[in-house]
Write a protein that holds these residues in place. Structure first.
Motif, PDB file in Angstrom:
ATOM      1  N   ALA A 108       0.814  -1.209   0.000  1.00 38.96           N
ATOM      2  CA  ALA A 108       0.000   0.000   0.000  1.00 38.96           C
ATOM      3  C   ALA A 108       0.844   1.255   0.000  1.00 38.96           C
ATOM      4  CB  ALA A 108      -0.929  -0.011   1.203  1.00 38.96           C
ATOM      5  N   ASP A 109       2.146   1.162   0.330  1.00 42.49           N
ATOM      6  CA  ASP A 109       3.002   2.338   0.409  1.00 42.49           C
ATOM      7  C   ASP A 109       3.781   2.597  -0.871  1.00 42.49           C
ATOM      8  OD1 ASP A 109       3.759   1.693   3.835  1.00 42.49           O
ATOM      9  OD2 ASP A 109       2.420   3.202   2.990  1.00 42.49           O
ATOM     10  N   ARG A 110       3.629   1.745  -1.888  1.00 36.22           N
ATOM     11  CA  ARG A 110       4.448   1.920  -3.084  1.00 36.22           C
ATOM     12  C   ARG A 110       4.062   3.205  -3.815  1.00 36.22           C
ATOM     13  NH1 ARG A 110       0.516  -1.697  -4.404  1.00 36.22           N
ATOM     14  NH2 ARG A 110      -0.628  -1.313  -6.354  1.00 36.22           N
ATOM     15  N   THR A 111       5.006   3.756  -4.540  1.00 35.55           N
ATOM     16  CA  THR A 111       4.778   4.972  -5.306  1.00 35.55           C
ATOM     17  C   THR A 111       4.316   4.603  -6.707  1.00 35.55           C
ATOM     18  OG1 THR A 111       6.451   6.163  -4.059  1.00 35.55           O
ATOM     19  CG2 THR A 111       5.840   7.055  -6.202  1.00 35.55           C
ATOM     20  N   VAL A 112       3.190   5.126  -7.116  1.00 34.71           N
ATOM     21  CA  VAL A 112       2.613   4.822  -8.420  1.00 34.71           C
ATOM     22  C   VAL A 112       2.714   6.062  -9.304  1.00 34.71           C
ATOM     23  CG1 VAL A 112       0.532   4.121  -9.660  1.00 34.71           C
ATOM     24  CG2 VAL A 112       1.021   3.180  -7.391  1.00 34.71           C
ATOM     25  N   PRO A 113       3.330   5.942 -10.501  1.00 35.99           N
ATOM     26  CA  PRO A 113       3.421   7.108 -11.387  1.00 35.99           C
ATOM     27  C   PRO A 113       2.042   7.577 -11.834  1.00 35.99           C
ATOM     28  CG  PRO A 113       4.908   5.344 -12.094  1.00 35.99           C
ATOM     29  CD  PRO A 113       4.010   4.766 -11.054  1.00 35.99           C
ATOM     30  N   VAL A 114       1.857   8.876 -11.829  1.00 33.17           N
ATOM     31  CA  VAL A 114       0.627   9.463 -12.344  1.00 33.17           C
ATOM     32  C   VAL A 114       0.828   9.741 -13.828  1.00 33.17           C
ATOM     33  CG1 VAL A 114      -0.927  11.435 -12.230  1.00 33.17           C
ATOM     34  CG2 VAL A 114       0.059  10.498 -10.133  1.00 33.17           C
ATOM     35  N   PRO A 115      -0.010   9.180 -14.704  1.00 33.21           N
ATOM     36  CA  PRO A 115       0.195   9.404 -16.143  1.00 33.21           C
ATOM     37  C   PRO A 115       0.152  10.880 -16.497  1.00 33.21           C
ATOM     38  CG  PRO A 115      -1.421   7.662 -15.756  1.00 33.21           C
ATOM     39  CD  PRO A 115      -1.169   8.312 -14.438  1.00 33.21           C
ATOM     40  N   SER A 116       1.019  11.271 -17.411  1.00 33.24           N
ATOM     41  CA  SER A 116       0.991  12.636 -17.909  1.00 33.24           C
ATOM     42  C   SER A 116      -0.234  12.838 -18.784  1.00 33.24           C
ATOM     43  CB  SER A 116       2.251  12.917 -18.725  1.00 33.24           C
ATOM     44  OG  SER A 116       2.225  12.171 -19.942  1.00 33.24           O
ATOM     45  N   GLU A 117      -0.509  14.087 -19.124  1.00 33.19           N
ATOM     46  CA  GLU A 117      -1.638  14.365 -20.011  1.00 33.19           C
ATOM     47  C   GLU A 117      -1.459  13.651 -21.345  1.00 33.19           C
ATOM     48  OE1 GLU A 117      -3.955  18.170 -22.076  1.00 33.19           O
ATOM     49  OE2 GLU A 117      -1.922  18.399 -21.264  1.00 33.19           O
ATOM     50  N   GLY A 118      -0.234  13.703 -21.889  1.00 32.56           N
ATOM     51  CA  GLY A 118       0.018  13.052 -23.167  1.00 32.56           C
ATOM     52  C   GLY A 118      -0.175  11.549 -23.104  1.00 32.56           C
ATOM     53  N   GLU A 119       0.296  10.933 -22.041  1.00 30.56           N
ATOM     54  CA  GLU A 119       0.131   9.488 -21.903  1.00 30.56           C
ATOM     55  C   GLU A 119      -1.345   9.119 -21.822  1.00 30.56           C
ATOM     56  OE1 GLU A 119       1.726   5.737 -19.166  1.00 30.56           O
ATOM     57  OE2 GLU A 119       2.153   7.806 -18.564  1.00 30.56           O
TER      58      GLU A 119
END
Length: 406
Positions: free
Chosen positions: A34-45
């Motif tokens: 639950a503590d892992r860091t998840v990338p937030v998609p960019s607008e382009g992605e």
């Protein structure tokens, strides 16, 4: 090499708002998934993902690499003012009802400034291309334009436009106006071309090639309805255009490392640039698609490219006759047409002819000549030594005698 895009991240886990002056108010929970860091998609992605999903909704493409490539190609049409090459999208199929026209429908509604060229004259197409804001040319049923030798010769001017327009600053010089003033017409514009059978070699060489096939019984797609689906596709197109408008300066200076070379690198570079602007998984997807699809086309050219195939088959014909110094043209064509595994009996309208053979060989500088043969008499024929350089440069080495091919 372009540095990897910076990923914006968010922490997923228990609420971590600060308390007081920063002292912890209780024991820290144990770290875990639950503590892992998840990338937030960019607008382009996010936009590319959405476009990819829209394509998959209406069309079954040959594989995930083709789906990624078409997605990136569509997006790249919105960067035509800053990219150096305008790759063609060649949508080809062996027979009817393979989805090529449906794919062109979706492409039409999502590319930058589409110009449909059905029954258009080359002069009209030339005048539809502006230097400051290139359109996206759309050609369906290209087999009626290039499908036969006679039709291809009639439409040589259009083929020249498609070839020249692949690279920036390759204008076409035409006379215009009542005074017949020499005038430069821009040719640079991306183009999607759909048809049954391969396009001319020079166009295919400048293309992202999508080889469509009929859907299998278990492959389903949504019906495409103009009144219902086009508004949503236009909204997506406009969002992609707005995003890429803010990325033009960055795109103009990007020189991504390419996994292929020469013209293939020129053709795929705009797609890789778009992938780098989007970030996330897209740079890896773009390179994987590039390697797989360029490699596949290299195999297709080796197997079925007519101008390479004729060299291989002529060499086999000479070998079958004991490698004489020359063969009469009529004898050579007879051997070629008699091979049941070769396409020459059905090539052109009535099979391979001396004229068509000459056209296939002219780019190699190989021509027939009047030759006196040992058995007596003079006839048009081909000298074996005229083929030696082309065989060495363009043909795979023949298998050694007695080789099992294992």
């Amino acid at each position: 090499m372009v540095p990897a895009p910076i990923a914006v991240s968010a922490t997923v886990g228990p609420e971590d708002s600060p308390a007081g002056d920063g002292e912890e108010t209780g024991p820290r929970p144990p770290s875990g998934p639950a503590d892992r860091t998840v990338p937030v998609p960019s607008e382009g992605e996010r936009l590319l993902n959405e476009l990819r999903e829209a394509l998959a909704r209406y069309v079954v493409l040959p594989g995930p690499e083709s789906l990624d490539a078409v997605t990136l190609w569509i997006a790249a049409t919105h960067l035509q003012t800053v990219i150096q090459h305008a790759p063609r999208l060649a949508v080809v199929a062996p027979v009817k009802r393979c989805g090529k026209s449906r794919l062109l429908d979706v492409v039409t509604e999502t590319v930058h400034r589409p110009v449909i060229t059905v029954n258009s004259t080359p002069a009209a197409i030339f005048r539809s291309i502006s230097k400051d804001d290139p359109p996206t040319l759309l050609v369906d049923e290209a087999d009626t334009i290039f499908g036969t030798v006679k039709a291809a010769e009639k439409n040589e001017e259009l083929r020249g436009l498609l070839n020249a327009g692949h690279q920036r600053n390759r204008p076409s010089l035409r006379v215009a106006g009542p005074d017949h003033t020499p005038t430069e017409f821009p040719t640079f514009a991306m183009a999607a071309i759909a048809g049954i059978g391969d396009l001319p070699d020079t166009v295919m060489d400048r293309s992202i090639v999508i080889r469509m096939r009929r859907r299998a019984p278990g492959e389903k797609v949504a019906a495409f309805r103009t009144s219902r689906d086009v508004p949503a596709l236009h909204a997506l197109r406009d969002r992609i255009a707005s995003w890429l408008k803010t990325q033009r300066q960055a795109a103009a200076h990007l020189e991504p490392e390419m996994p292929v070379e020469d013209r293939a690198a020129d053709t795929w570079e705009p797609l890789v640039i778009v992938a780098h602007l989007a970030g996330g998984r897209w740079p890896a997807l773009a390179r994987a698609a590039c390697i797989a699809m360029v490699g596949h086309e290299a195999g297709e050219e080796e197997d079925t490219g007519m101008k390479v195939r004729i060299l291989v088959d002529v060499r086999a014909a000479f070998t079958s006759c004991g490698n004489p110094d020359a063969l009469p043209t009529t004898r050579l064509i007879s051997i070629l047409r008699e091979d049941p595994e070769a396409p020459w009996a059905e090539y052109g309208t009535n099979g391979l002819t001396p004229r068509l053979l000459g056209i296939l060989l002219q780019d190699y500088g190989i021509r027939s000549a009047n030759i006196r043969f040992p058995e007596g008499g003079q006839a048009k024929g081909f000298a074996r030594n005229k083929f030696l350089d082309a065989w060495e440069r363009y043909c795979p080495a023949p298998a050694p005698a007695g080789s099992s091919g294992a």
